[in-house]
Design a protein around this motif. Structure first.
Motif, PDB file in Angstrom:
ATOM      1  N   LEU A  84      39.071   8.213  55.770  1.00 22.44           N
ATOM      2  CA  LEU A  84      39.043   8.824  57.104  1.00 22.44           C
ATOM      3  C   LEU A  84      38.171  10.079  57.105  1.00 22.44           C
ATOM      4  CD1 LEU A  84      42.773   8.399  58.216  1.00 22.44           C
ATOM      5  CD2 LEU A  84      40.780   7.104  59.006  1.00 22.44           C
ATOM      6  N   SER A  85      38.211  10.843  56.015  1.00 27.95           N
ATOM      7  CA  SER A  85      37.351  12.036  55.916  1.00 27.95           C
ATOM      8  C   SER A  85      35.887  11.641  55.982  1.00 27.95           C
ATOM      9  CB  SER A  85      37.631  12.781  54.609  1.00 27.95           C
ATOM     10  OG  SER A  85      38.969  13.215  54.555  1.00 27.95           O
ATOM     11  N   VAL A  86      35.528  10.595  55.244  1.00 28.11           N
ATOM     12  CA  VAL A  86      34.141  10.137  55.231  1.00 28.11           C
ATOM     13  C   VAL A  86      33.722   9.641  56.610  1.00 28.11           C
ATOM     14  CG1 VAL A  86      32.585   8.376  54.312  1.00 28.11           C
ATOM     15  CG2 VAL A  86      34.144   9.567  52.778  1.00 28.11           C
ATOM     16  N   HIS A  88      30.777  11.099  58.966  1.00 26.88           N
ATOM     17  CA  HIS A  88      29.623  10.262  59.289  1.00 26.88           C
ATOM     18  C   HIS A  88      29.454  10.054  60.789  1.00 26.88           C
ATOM     19  CE1 HIS A  88      29.365   8.374  55.007  1.00 26.88           C
ATOM     20  NE2 HIS A  88      28.693   9.510  55.111  1.00 26.88           N
ATOM     21  N   ILE A  89      30.526  10.169  61.546  1.00 30.46           N
ATOM     22  CA  ILE A  89      30.385  10.102  63.004  1.00 30.46           C
ATOM     23  C   ILE A  89      29.725  11.374  63.514  1.00 30.46           C
ATOM     24  CG2 ILE A  89      31.640  10.082  65.196  1.00 30.46           C
ATOM     25  CD1 ILE A  89      33.680   8.221  63.864  1.00 30.46           C
ATOM     26  N   ASP A  90      30.215  12.520  63.056  1.00 32.53           N
ATOM     27  CA  ASP A  90      29.625  13.808  63.440  1.00 32.53           C
ATOM     28  C   ASP A  90      29.999  14.845  62.387  1.00 32.53           C
ATOM     29  OD1 ASP A  90      28.783  16.216  64.548  1.00 32.53           O
ATOM     30  OD2 ASP A  90      29.284  15.609  66.584  1.00 32.53           O
ATOM     31  N   PRO A  91      29.040  15.282  61.574  1.00 32.14           N
ATOM     32  CA  PRO A  91      29.342  16.246  60.503  1.00 32.14           C
ATOM     33  C   PRO A  91      29.975  17.533  61.003  1.00 32.14           C
ATOM     34  CG  PRO A  91      27.145  15.317  60.203  1.00 32.14           C
ATOM     35  CD  PRO A  91      27.625  14.859  61.556  1.00 32.14           C
ATOM     36  N   GLN A  92      29.746  17.889  62.255  1.00 30.21           N
ATOM     37  CA  GLN A  92      30.322  19.122  62.771  1.00 30.21           C
ATOM     38  C   GLN A  92      31.836  19.016  62.926  1.00 30.21           C
ATOM     39  OE1 GLN A  92      28.232  20.146  66.375  1.00 30.21           O
ATOM     40  NE2 GLN A  92      26.292  20.505  65.327  1.00 30.21           N
ATOM     41  N   TRP A  93      32.337  17.802  63.069  1.00 26.57           N
ATOM     42  CA  TRP A  93      33.784  17.627  63.218  1.00 26.57           C
ATOM     43  C   TRP A  93      34.522  17.916  61.920  1.00 26.57           C
ATOM     44  CZ3 TRP A  93      34.041  12.292  66.237  1.00 26.57           C
ATOM     45  CH2 TRP A  93      33.479  12.483  67.506  1.00 26.57           C
ATOM     46  N   LEU A  94      33.930  17.571  60.799  1.00 23.98           N
ATOM     47  CA  LEU A  94      34.554  17.784  59.499  1.00 23.98           C
ATOM     48  C   LEU A  94      33.431  18.012  58.479  1.00 23.98           C
ATOM     49  CD1 LEU A  94      37.490  17.805  58.389  1.00 23.98           C
ATOM     50  CD2 LEU A  94      37.086  15.482  57.580  1.00 23.98           C
ATOM     51  N   LEU A 150      27.756   2.208  62.026  1.00 31.09           N
ATOM     52  CA  LEU A 150      27.157   3.447  62.539  1.00 31.09           C
ATOM     53  C   LEU A 150      25.640   3.431  62.406  1.00 31.09           C
ATOM     54  CD1 LEU A 150      29.689   6.091  61.150  1.00 31.09           C
ATOM     55  CD2 LEU A 150      29.345   5.474  63.552  1.00 31.09           C
ATOM     56  N   ALA A 151      25.144   2.973  61.260  1.00 27.29           N
ATOM     57  CA  ALA A 151      23.696   2.962  61.034  1.00 27.29           C
ATOM     58  C   ALA A 151      22.992   2.015  61.996  1.00 27.29           C
ATOM     59  CB  ALA A 151      23.401   2.561  59.588  1.00 27.29           C
ATOM     60  N   LEU A 152      23.558   0.838  62.233  1.00 25.21           N
ATOM     61  CA  LEU A 152      22.935  -0.119  63.143  1.00 25.21           C
ATOM     62  C   LEU A 152      22.951   0.393  64.579  1.00 25.21           C
ATOM     63  CD1 LEU A 152      24.334  -3.431  61.632  1.00 25.21           C
ATOM     64  CD2 LEU A 152      21.982  -2.610  61.526  1.00 25.21           C
ATOM     65  N   ILE A 158      19.618   1.467  67.038  1.00 24.33           N
ATOM     66  CA  ILE A 158      19.377   1.034  68.422  1.00 24.33           C
ATOM     67  C   ILE A 158      19.263   2.243  69.354  1.00 24.33           C
ATOM     68  CG2 ILE A 158      20.389  -0.208  70.379  1.00 24.33           C
ATOM     69  CD1 ILE A 158      21.632  -2.124  68.299  1.00 24.33           C
ATOM     70  N   TYR A 159      20.131   3.235  69.150  1.00 28.36           N
ATOM     71  CA  TYR A 159      20.089   4.429  70.002  1.00 28.36           C
ATOM     72  C   TYR A 159      18.964   5.385  69.607  1.00 28.36           C
ATOM     73  CZ  TYR A 159      24.332   3.673  72.748  1.00 28.36           C
ATOM     74  OH  TYR A 159      25.246   3.193  73.648  1.00 28.36           O
ATOM     75  N   MET A 160      18.426   5.201  68.383  1.00 25.47           N
ATOM     76  CA  MET A 160      17.327   6.041  67.878  1.00 25.47           C
ATOM     77  C   MET A 160      17.711   7.511  67.815  1.00 25.47           C
ATOM     78  SD  MET A 160      14.171   4.184  69.889  1.00 25.47           S
ATOM     79  CE  MET A 160      15.139   3.682  71.301  1.00 25.47           C
ATOM     80  N   ASP A 161      18.965   7.760  67.448  1.00 24.87           N
ATOM     81  CA  ASP A 161      19.450   9.131  67.388  1.00 24.87           C
ATOM     82  C   ASP A 161      20.612   9.202  66.408  1.00 24.87           C
ATOM     83  OD1 ASP A 161      20.386  11.813  68.069  1.00 24.87           O
ATOM     84  OD2 ASP A 161      19.211  11.571  69.898  1.00 24.87           O
ATOM     85  N   ALA A 162      20.637  10.244  65.584  1.00 26.13           N
ATOM     86  CA  ALA A 162      21.725  10.400  64.618  1.00 26.13           C
ATOM     87  C   ALA A 162      23.028  10.757  65.307  1.00 26.13           C
ATOM     88  CB  ALA A 162      21.366  11.477  63.597  1.00 26.13           C
ATOM     89  N   GLN A 163      22.912  11.416  66.462  1.00 23.72           N
ATOM     90  CA  GLN A 163      24.104  11.833  67.201  1.00 23.72           C
ATOM     91  C   GLN A 163      24.362  10.836  68.327  1.00 23.72           C
ATOM     92  OE1 GLN A 163      24.003  15.437  69.718  1.00 23.72           O
ATOM     93  NE2 GLN A 163      25.717  16.183  68.495  1.00 23.72           N
ATOM     94  N   LEU A 164      25.322   9.954  68.112  1.00 21.81           N
ATOM     95  CA  LEU A 164      25.630   8.931  69.115  1.00 21.81           C
ATOM     96  C   LEU A 164      26.416   9.532  70.274  1.00 21.81           C
ATOM     97  CD1 LEU A 164      26.791   6.047  66.736  1.00 21.81           C
ATOM     98  CD2 LEU A 164      24.680   6.090  68.083  1.00 21.81           C
TER      99      LEU A 164
END
Length: 621
Positions: A20-22, A26-32, A304-306, A310-316
């Motif tokens: 869960l930490s990982v 990976h969703i948003d480094p600012q969160w954790l 997340l990577a796929l 498609i979104y062409m952005d690290a921050q979904l």
């Protein structure tokens, strides 16, 4: 002595905390900010469990390398192969040919348990581009297997020499050696991925395997000790990377030791009255996440990577992140129940079956290798990338005869800079032919070009960029005309760069050189080439740009203004801007002119040259 470890639900709880930490990170480094330490938690737990099993089998004389690797194969390969095959099918649909080729290369290394070595040479774990590499996270699986190719043999050898005495001292010695190995040269590879640098985390788990669990009367068996260990883990998870010295090793060592403390105290705390960390980690929902943690770890990054591709952005966007969580959970549950669990329960897994299974596994290399040997870019990509590479001397100081422009004329112009000079080679070739001059293009990717500018040894580009700057300083003496083009945004914030750049302009003018500094290509919030491909081939047309990317675009423009002001302070230095020919949508004749967010492709560079000439402009006065 039993080979089977008594099940401890709190250990699955630690797995849940790790995965869960990982995922949150990976969703948003600012969160954790320290969530990437979840991988280190996995390493400790793996080291503890595997070492416990190995040491027991060595003790009763039943250890077999063959049986050990048969168990490893049953545990990790079925679901990994499933994830790999599914990811490859999706990548084949959505990826541009260049990206698909890079993906297949990473898949080959992943199949060979060497993904960490592949990614160690292609940027860092925290690099922006890493967020779109579907197999980036397999580095940890590869590193773990590399550890288990060596550690069992070391342990057997030590037991034979020492008669099982001083084993904890031996493990501590290995931990110290691993920690100090971070000081060794990495030969251009990112140390984060290297097995000897990260081995100490698995060894911490191995150390606790040789420490008997806490008894009821031990200080470590008190609930306070468990909560203290949990607090240490929590602190390391919320600390931003780089706050403490030691390139992350202090946080990792603290986190790994605290996980070891939870393992050490958990058995005793499980039997006590009242609520404690072991009971928390043993709650059914937590244990369930721990049970599916391997599948969840494999799937989460792929999803997340796929989506980021498609979104062409690290921050979904938040909705996309929520959808990604649902998809990864669904896929993880399915693979756990229908792939992972059935494979683990296979009885009578004979040596013959093991050999056939491994043959089938490694047979996956055949289509991957065949693809790499035969694959060709799509027709539209071929049109965009017709470039004469012989006219670009990039990242080399030995090949320096890369002339563009008028044929049969001695080059009197030297073009220097980073890849933002190299991508102008088609432009310079066409304009040079029109104006009757020839130029040598000598560049080094991502290198800040300024006489006397030196990157610190800690920068992995230092071995390439520092010699380039010294070489260019001497090389400019041979040419009367100097053209400088760089991605200014990449360099202006580096200490002393602007001062060194300003001094370089002074030196060139004093030496009687004609100096031209070129405006940079405007950064796009998306990837025009990929946007074109997804729209034309799959009907996907997403116009999403995160706030972080918008800020990056604004900062890029500010850096440009900063450099322009410096250039215009120098009489005899020309600031040349022809970027108005790049349309806002980055399309000319219906085709993209960019390779990524900021580099012109050869088609775009050539088209801009044509527009520049048609506008009756001249580059060299």
């Amino acid at each position: 002595m039993s080979k089977v470890l008594k099940y401890r639900p709190d250990l699955d709880g630690i797995r849940a905390l790790a995965v869960l930490s990982v995922i949150v990170f990976h969703i948003d480094p600012q969160w954790l900010p320290g969530g990437f330490l979840g991988v280190d938690m996995f390493f400790v737990l793996s080291g503890y469990l595997i070492t416990t099993i190995i040491s027991r089998e060595i003790h009763d004389g039943s250890f077999s390398f063959l049986e050990f690797y048969k168990r490893r194969a049953k545990r990790i390969l079925p679901v990994f192969a499933c994830v790999l095959l599914c990811t490859t099918v999706v990548a084949a649909v959505f990826f541009l040919s260049f990206d698909l080729r890079q993906y297949v290369k990473s898949a080959v290394f992943a199949l060979l348990f060497a993904a960490n070595l592949f990614f160690a040479r292609r940027g860092g774990y925290f690099d922006a581009d890493a967020t779109e590499k579907p197999l980036q996270h397999i580095w940890s699986l590869s590193l773990e297997e590399q550890f288990y190719f060596i550690f069992p043999a070391l342990l057997i050898l030590f037991f034979r020499i020492s008669k099982r005495r001083n084993v904890r001292t031996f493990i501590l010695l290995l931990i110290v050696i691993s920690l100090f190995s971070a000081l060794l040269p990495t030969l251009g590879m990112e140390a984060y991925f290297l097995p000897h640098v990260r081995a100490y985390e698995l060894l911490v788990g191995s150390l606790f395997a040789f420490i008997p669990p806490a008894e009821q009367n031990d200080k470590a068996s008190t609930p306070l000790f468990g909560w203290l260990m949990m607090a240490v883990i929590a602190v390391t998870l919320v600390l931003p990377y780089g706050v403490l010295p030691g390139a992350g090793n202090i946080e990792r060592l603290l986190c790994c030791t605290a996980v070891g403390g939870l393992i050490y105290s958990g058995k005793s705390l499980q039997m006590q009255e009242g609520f404690n960390t072991s009971k928390l980690l043993s709650l059914k929902p937590v244990v369930f996440i721990g049970l599916i943690s391997y599948s969840l770890y494999l799937w989460h990054w792929v999803v997340l990577a796929l989506m980021r591709y498609i979104y062409m952005d690290a921050q979904l966007p938040l909705a996309a992140s929520a959808l990604a969580v649902i998809i990864m959970l669904l896929l993880s549950v399915l693979s756990y129940y229908f792939v992972e669990t059935p494979a683990r329960k296979v009885k009578n897994f004979t040596t013959a079956k093991f050999k056939w299974s491994m043959a089938a596994y490694f047979a996956l290399l055949i289509p991957a290798t065949a693809y790499l040997m035969t694959a060709k870019p799509a027709a539209f990509e071929t049109t965009l990338y017709k470039a004469d590479e012989s006219k670009i001397c990039a990242d080399t100081l030995t090949k320096t005869d890369c002339a563009v422009g008028a044929a049969n004329k001695k080059p009197e112009v030297l073009v220097i800079g980073d890849s933002h000079a190299a991508h102008l080679s088609p432009f310079l070739d066409i304009v040079g032919k029109k104006e009757g001059w020839s130029a040598d293009v000598i560049t080094s990717n991502s290198c800040a070009t300024a006489f006397g500018f030196v990157l610190p040894d800690s920068d992995r580009r230092a071995d390439r960029c520092n010699p380039y700057n010294s070489f260019i300083e001497q090389k400019t003496k041979d040419y009367p005309v100097i053209i400088i083009s760089q991605r200014w945004f990449l360099h202006t914030a580096k200490p002393e760069f602007l001062e060194r750049f300003n001094t370089m302009l002074d030196d060139l003018v004093k030496a009687g050189k004609q100096v031209y500094v070129l405006a940079d290509t405007p950064m796009d919030g998306q990837l025009p080439l990929r946007r074109y491909y997804l729209r034309q081939n799959l009907g996907i047309d997403i116009h999403y740009v995160s706030e972080d990317k918008k800020e990056e675009v604004r900062d890029s423009a500010k850096s440009e203004d900063e450099v322009e002001k410096i250039v215009k302070q120098h009489h005899g230095v020309q600031w040349v801007d022809f970027m108005q020919y790049i349309p806002a949508d980055k399309l000319i004749d219906g085709l993209p002119v960019y390779f990524d967010t900021n580099h012109l492709n050869p088609f775009g560079s050539s088209k801009i040259a044509e527009m520049f000439i048609n506008d009756k402009r001249t580059l060299l006065k």
